[in-house]
Design a protein around this motif. Sequence first.
Motif, PDB file in Angstrom:
ATOM      1  N   LEU A  10       0.807  -1.225   0.000  1.00  0.00           N
ATOM      2  CA  LEU A  10       0.000   0.000   0.000  1.00  0.00           C
ATOM      3  C   LEU A  10       0.839   1.274   0.000  1.00  0.00           C
ATOM      4  N   ARG A  11       2.157   1.140  -0.037  1.00  0.00           N
ATOM      5  CA  ARG A  11       3.087   2.281  -0.052  1.00  0.00           C
ATOM      6  C   ARG A  11       2.797   3.250   1.102  1.00  0.00           C
ATOM      7  N   VAL A  12       2.705   2.683   2.314  1.00  0.00           N
ATOM      8  CA  VAL A  12       2.382   3.514   3.475  1.00  0.00           C
ATOM      9  C   VAL A  12       3.541   3.638   4.453  1.00  0.00           C
ATOM     10  N   ALA A  13       4.596   2.843   4.292  1.00  0.00           N
ATOM     11  CA  ALA A  13       5.663   2.814   5.295  1.00  0.00           C
ATOM     12  C   ALA A  13       6.254   4.197   5.548  1.00  0.00           C
ATOM     13  N   GLU A  14       6.562   4.924   4.486  1.00  0.00           N
ATOM     14  CA  GLU A  14       7.249   6.202   4.649  1.00  0.00           C
ATOM     15  C   GLU A  14       6.337   7.302   5.183  1.00  0.00           C
ATOM     16  N   SER A  15       5.017   7.055   5.183  1.00  0.00           N
ATOM     17  CA  SER A  15       4.100   8.020   5.790  1.00  0.00           C
ATOM     18  C   SER A  15       3.812   7.692   7.254  1.00  0.00           C
ATOM     19  N   LEU A  16       4.185   6.490   7.694  1.00  0.00           N
ATOM     20  CA  LEU A  16       3.865   6.063   9.058  1.00  0.00           C
ATOM     21  C   LEU A  16       5.072   6.063   9.988  1.00  0.00           C
ATOM     22  N   ALA A  17       6.259   6.172   9.446  1.00  0.00           N
ATOM     23  CA  ALA A  17       7.470   6.279  10.267  1.00  0.00           C
ATOM     24  C   ALA A  17       8.422   7.260   9.596  1.00  0.00           C
ATOM     25  N   ASP A  18       9.184   7.976  10.400  1.00  0.00           N
ATOM     26  CA  ASP A  18      10.062   9.025   9.877  1.00  0.00           C
ATOM     27  C   ASP A  18      11.428   8.424   9.517  1.00  0.00           C
ATOM     28  N   PHE A  19      11.503   7.834   8.329  1.00  0.00           N
ATOM     29  CA  PHE A  19      12.744   7.203   7.902  1.00  0.00           C
ATOM     30  C   PHE A  19      13.838   8.228   7.577  1.00  0.00           C
ATOM     31  N   ARG A  20      13.508   9.514   7.671  1.00  0.00           N
ATOM     32  CA  ARG A  20      14.543  10.539   7.545  1.00  0.00           C
ATOM     33  C   ARG A  20      15.529  10.469   8.711  1.00  0.00           C
ATOM     34  N   ARG A  21      15.160   9.746   9.772  1.00  0.00           N
ATOM     35  CA  ARG A  21      16.034   9.581  10.929  1.00  0.00           C
ATOM     36  C   ARG A  21      17.152   8.577  10.679  1.00  0.00           C
ATOM     37  N   LEU A  22      17.125   7.888   9.552  1.00  0.00           N
ATOM     38  CA  LEU A  22      18.203   6.954   9.252  1.00  0.00           C
ATOM     39  C   LEU A  22      19.547   7.696   9.178  1.00  0.00           C
ATOM     40  N   PRO A  23      20.655   7.014   9.468  1.00  0.00           N
ATOM     41  CA  PRO A  23      21.960   7.685   9.439  1.00  0.00           C
ATOM     42  C   PRO A  23      22.234   8.325   8.089  1.00  0.00           C
ATOM     43  N   PRO A  24      22.959   9.429   8.078  1.00  0.00           N
ATOM     44  CA  PRO A  24      23.306  10.098   6.814  1.00  0.00           C
ATOM     45  C   PRO A  24      23.975   9.117   5.857  1.00  0.00           C
ATOM     46  N   GLY A  25      23.573   9.215   4.597  1.00  0.00           N
ATOM     47  CA  GLY A  25      24.125   8.333   3.580  1.00  0.00           C
ATOM     48  C   GLY A  25      23.366   7.041   3.395  1.00  0.00           C
ATOM     49  N   SER A  26      22.364   6.779   4.266  1.00  0.00           N
ATOM     50  CA  SER A  26      21.566   5.562   4.123  1.00  0.00           C
ATOM     51  C   SER A  26      20.691   5.654   2.891  1.00  0.00           C
ATOM     52  N   GLU A  27      20.434   4.496   2.302  1.00  0.00           N
ATOM     53  CA  GLU A  27      19.551   4.415   1.140  1.00  0.00           C
ATOM     54  C   GLU A  27      18.417   3.446   1.455  1.00  0.00           C
ATOM     55  N   LEU A  28      17.186   3.925   1.394  1.00  0.00           N
ATOM     56  CA  LEU A  28      16.011   3.098   1.645  1.00  0.00           C
ATOM     57  C   LEU A  28      15.316   2.817   0.322  1.00  0.00           C
TER      58      LEU A  28
END
Length: 315
Positions: A10-28
Amino acid sequence: MKIALLDDYLRVAESLADFRRLPPGSELVVFDRPITDRDALIAALRPFDVIVLMRERTPFPASVIENLPNLRLLVTTGGRNAAIDLEACRARKIPVSGTGSVGTPTAELTWGLILALVKRIPAEDRALRAGTWQTGLTEGLAGKRLGLVGLGKLGTQVARVGQAFGMEIVAWSQNLDETRAAAAGAKRVEKGELFATSDVVSLHLVLGERTRGIVGADELSAMKTTAFFVNTSRAGLVDMDALLAALRAERIAGAGLDVFPEEPLPANHPLLGLANVVLTPHLGYVTRENFAVFYRDALEDILAWHQGAPLRLLS
């Protein structure tokens, strides 16, 4: 760090958790379609350090784990995942973290399926849209017998709603005793009596060696022709061929199913051609509240592992 997030249909993961908190340089990278071919799955996931699984949508046997040389962390939503070979992960010293969950969605869906069946909701909705007003009698629940195969946390939740409808609750499982049944407002009966006398039978067991195929031709043939069968647990609990035969011959009134031997359900599956079934696409855990916990905790698992202190370890 490369992170793969699988089966976000449903492409909802990035709206339900703040994956911007991943370490710099991470690729999701989010995968929103199932990858059912083993070789294709290995090829797609080979570059990733971290893989996040949505429950048991994608199996992770040893033959997959051993062919992902970069894999350093596996995260599964929920507190267990029978589709992961934990021994293979231990052999490669790959930690496996789980997440929390909301404890009520599956019981709620169970009642959605029961009510859809006994009140003929899908059939009457279709008929009304086609111009027909009332096509059959519905059933009442008060005074009817609800048989629960399994009376753990989920089964007990289902039992409480049945009591509110004025139903008689009976239950059976391999380890259930009369005291535990009574504490949940149910009467313990033997398996044969449960299937033979219940107006609705609902499954609430964990799939394992002792429970695989626990509902087969004998149990289904013992049911009343007016009874309904509901499964929101695991497809492997039931002999699907026996269930199909019972539904085709109308030896039972109908079935409500949320789980299937192959998921997503193939477009040519014989269940889709039956009028006496209500089918949902494994929605038992698919609520906004539950997914918010899943993805929030998955992100926390990744961050904690990256800092050297993994959380909620399953392996």
